[in-house]
Scaffold this active site. Structure first.
Site, mmCIF file in Angstrom:
data_model
loop_
_atom_site.group_PDB
_atom_site.id
_atom_site.type_symbol
_atom_site.label_atom_id
_atom_site.label_comp_id
_atom_site.label_asym_id
_atom_site.label_seq_id
_atom_site.Cartn_x
_atom_site.Cartn_y
_atom_site.Cartn_z
ATOM 1 N N HIS A 95 53.357 44.544 114.901
ATOM 2 C CA HIS A 95 54.146 45.774 115.006
ATOM 3 C C HIS A 95 54.321 46.157 116.474
ATOM 4 C CE1 HIS A 95 53.880 47.596 110.714
ATOM 5 N NE2 HIS A 95 54.079 46.301 110.682
ATOM 6 N N TYR A 137 47.390 53.638 121.959
ATOM 7 C CA TYR A 137 47.485 53.101 120.599
ATOM 8 C C TYR A 137 47.320 51.574 120.590
ATOM 9 C CZ TYR A 137 48.824 53.101 115.683
ATOM 10 O OH TYR A 137 48.808 52.968 114.314
ATOM 11 N N TYR A 168 53.632 58.439 110.933
ATOM 12 C CA TYR A 168 52.663 59.547 110.939
ATOM 13 C C TYR A 168 53.461 60.845 110.797
ATOM 14 C CZ TYR A 168 49.129 56.325 112.889
ATOM 15 O OH TYR A 168 48.248 55.285 113.101
ATOM 16 N N PRO A 222 40.321 58.823 111.741
ATOM 17 C CA PRO A 222 41.168 57.624 111.699
ATOM 18 C C PRO A 222 42.576 57.786 112.269
ATOM 19 C CG PRO A 222 40.843 58.533 109.480
ATOM 20 C CD PRO A 222 39.983 59.329 110.397
ATOM 21 N N LYS A 230 41.366 53.774 115.558
ATOM 22 C CA LYS A 230 40.502 53.258 116.623
ATOM 23 C C LYS A 230 39.118 52.774 116.178
ATOM 24 C CE LYS A 230 43.098 53.369 120.112
ATOM 25 N NZ LYS A 230 43.969 52.421 119.445
#
Ligand code: RFL
Ligand code: PHB
Length: 393
Positions: A72, A384, A201, A293, A297
């Site tokens: 991704h 990220y 998200y 979460p 990580k």
């Protein structure tokens, strides 16, 4: 029984460390409290940083991941219908993440351990750590009714948040840092195609939601829920209708629902124990730290701890570098606190809080500022995909 490194716990941390050391000719015995089936039944992480992917390759455990994992290069944030894509690859000079489930990864590492013939003892009961402030640490445990002593040079505590290793550290030598959040995540796994190709998200007045996946045919969704709720109160129908209400209106109609394969509630918590070295005993992964979460990580931090301990042990055994293990804790903690910060910040940015109007406006301003500037988006992207691993030298 005797070995060089006794590893407590056969989750991803213990298995990966065991495999890396095995390839360096360093002997390990892994002790696991549960059965392999139980370990594999826990549905957890799904997003691997590129650093973790590289370490799996170094461990010779990446064949299926490289074949089946999904690369991704971006993900999206949705704030009450306003959508922002974070172009991870574009903002970080080409880095990406790999979507590959913790269950599959653990299964791969278990299979490799079996092939290698290195010992792993499941259903080890009453594991106790002894004498790790001396040159001759020991681990005692019970297996099939027999009391066994394992003598070793070092102990790696890879036994998760509820394990025995952290609890064995002298109470006057350990300091814990903790934050609990007033909500949990309700997760559902189903054999349905993901609603979108990338992760999404969602910040919504009804609560946070996350659309994730394990493959092109298996979805993983999460809903922010109250801590008072029980998973039995959430039928599949109730889950899907609540998710539909939180999805951006333009895509809600695309949601494909189906029976759940798994449903569970996880509380959200930030936790760090300092230091991570106690004589010849080292805490690794969730045994030393927990993150909410939201930043994906937890497993990735376990991987950077494993990387650091692996290199320090390799230097110790192969180059006589006794100083490297002394640096373990400080090297790990520098990266851990940055991931703790990011996970805490993503949690504050995306969840719905029962807050005063001032705090709500600040949250909106953060959402706006961090997604409307290149600097803000770069900060999100570089955290990220994962901050670089610190060399152990
Ligand atoms: P684990 O996986 O907890 O494994 C520890 C093992 O030790 C065993 N054990 C013992 N063995 C012997 N004697 C004892 N006394 C023992 N006590 C315990 C346990 O049975 C177990 O097998 O720790 P490890 O290896 O450090 O791995 C950590 C990860 O599992 C964890 O950080 C992640 O799952 C967190 N996480 C995520 N991390 C990510 O990087 N990306 C994600 O997308 C992500 N999503 C998540 C997550 C965790 C979640 N939950 C449920 C906490 C999503 C969720 C919902
Ligand atoms: C997951 O797929 O389980 C997952 C993905 C991203 C997160 C947390 C969990 O931030």
């Amino acid at each position: 029984m005797k070995t060089q490194v006794a590893i407590i716990g056969a989750g991803p941390s213990g298995l990966l460390l065991g495999q890396l050391l095995h390839r360096q000719g360093i002997d390990t015995v892994i002790l696991e409290a549960k059965t392999p089936e139980y370990v594999l039944s826990r549905i957890r992480a799904g997003v691997l940083e590129y650093g973790f992917v590289d370490l799996m390759r170094e461990a010779g455990a990446s064949e299926r991941m490289d074949r089946e994992g999904l690369v991704h290069e971006g993900f999206s944030l949705d704030f009450n219908g306003r959508r922002e894509r974070i172009d991870m690859a574009g903002l970080t000079g080409g880095h990406s993440v790999m979507v590959y489930g913790q269950t599959d990864l653990t299964e791969d590492l278990m299979a490799i351990r079996k092939t290698s013939g290195a010992p792993i003892i499941y259903e080890a009961a009453n594991v106790q750590l002894h004498d790790f402030y001396t040159d001759a640490p020991r681990v005692t445990f019970e297996h099939k009714g027999e009391k066994i002593t394992l003598e070793c040079d070092y102990i790696a505590g890879c036994d998760g948040f509820h394990g025995v290793s952290r609890q064995s550290a002298p109470q006057d030598k350990i300091r814990n840092f903790e934050r609990v959040y007033p909500f949990g995540w309700l997760g559902l796994l189903s054999d349905t195609p993901p609603i979108e190709e990338e992760l999404l998200y969602i910040h919504n007045p009804r609560g946070f939601a996350l659309c994730s996946m394990r493959s092109t045919t298996r979805s993983r969704y999460y809903l922010q829920c109250s801590l008072a709720e029980h998973v039995e109160e959430w039928s599949d129908d109730r889950f899907w209708s609540e998710l539909s209400l939180r999805l951006p209106k333009d895509i809600a109609g695309q949601l494909i629902t189906g029976p759940s394969l798994e449903k569970s509630i996880a509380p959200l918590r930030s936790f760090v124990a300092e230091p991570m070295k106690f004589g010849r005993m080292f805490l690794v992964g969730d045994a030393a730290h927990i993150v909410p979460p939201t930043g994906a990580k937890g497993l990735n931090l376990a991987s950077s701890d494993v990387y650091t301990l692996y290199h320090a042990l390799r230097g110790t055994y192969h180059e006589g570098r006794a100083d490297l293990l002394d640096k373990y804790s400080e090297i790990c903690l520098r990266r851990i606190w940055k991931a703790e910060r990011f996970s805490w910040w993503m949690t504050m940015l995306l969840h719905t809080f029962d807050e005063d109007p001032f705090s709500q406006r600040i949250q909106q301003a953060e959402q706006d500022y961090y997604t409307s500037t290149v600097a803000g988006r770069t900060t999100i992207a570089e955290n990220y995909v994962g901050l670089p691993y610190e060399p152990v030298v």
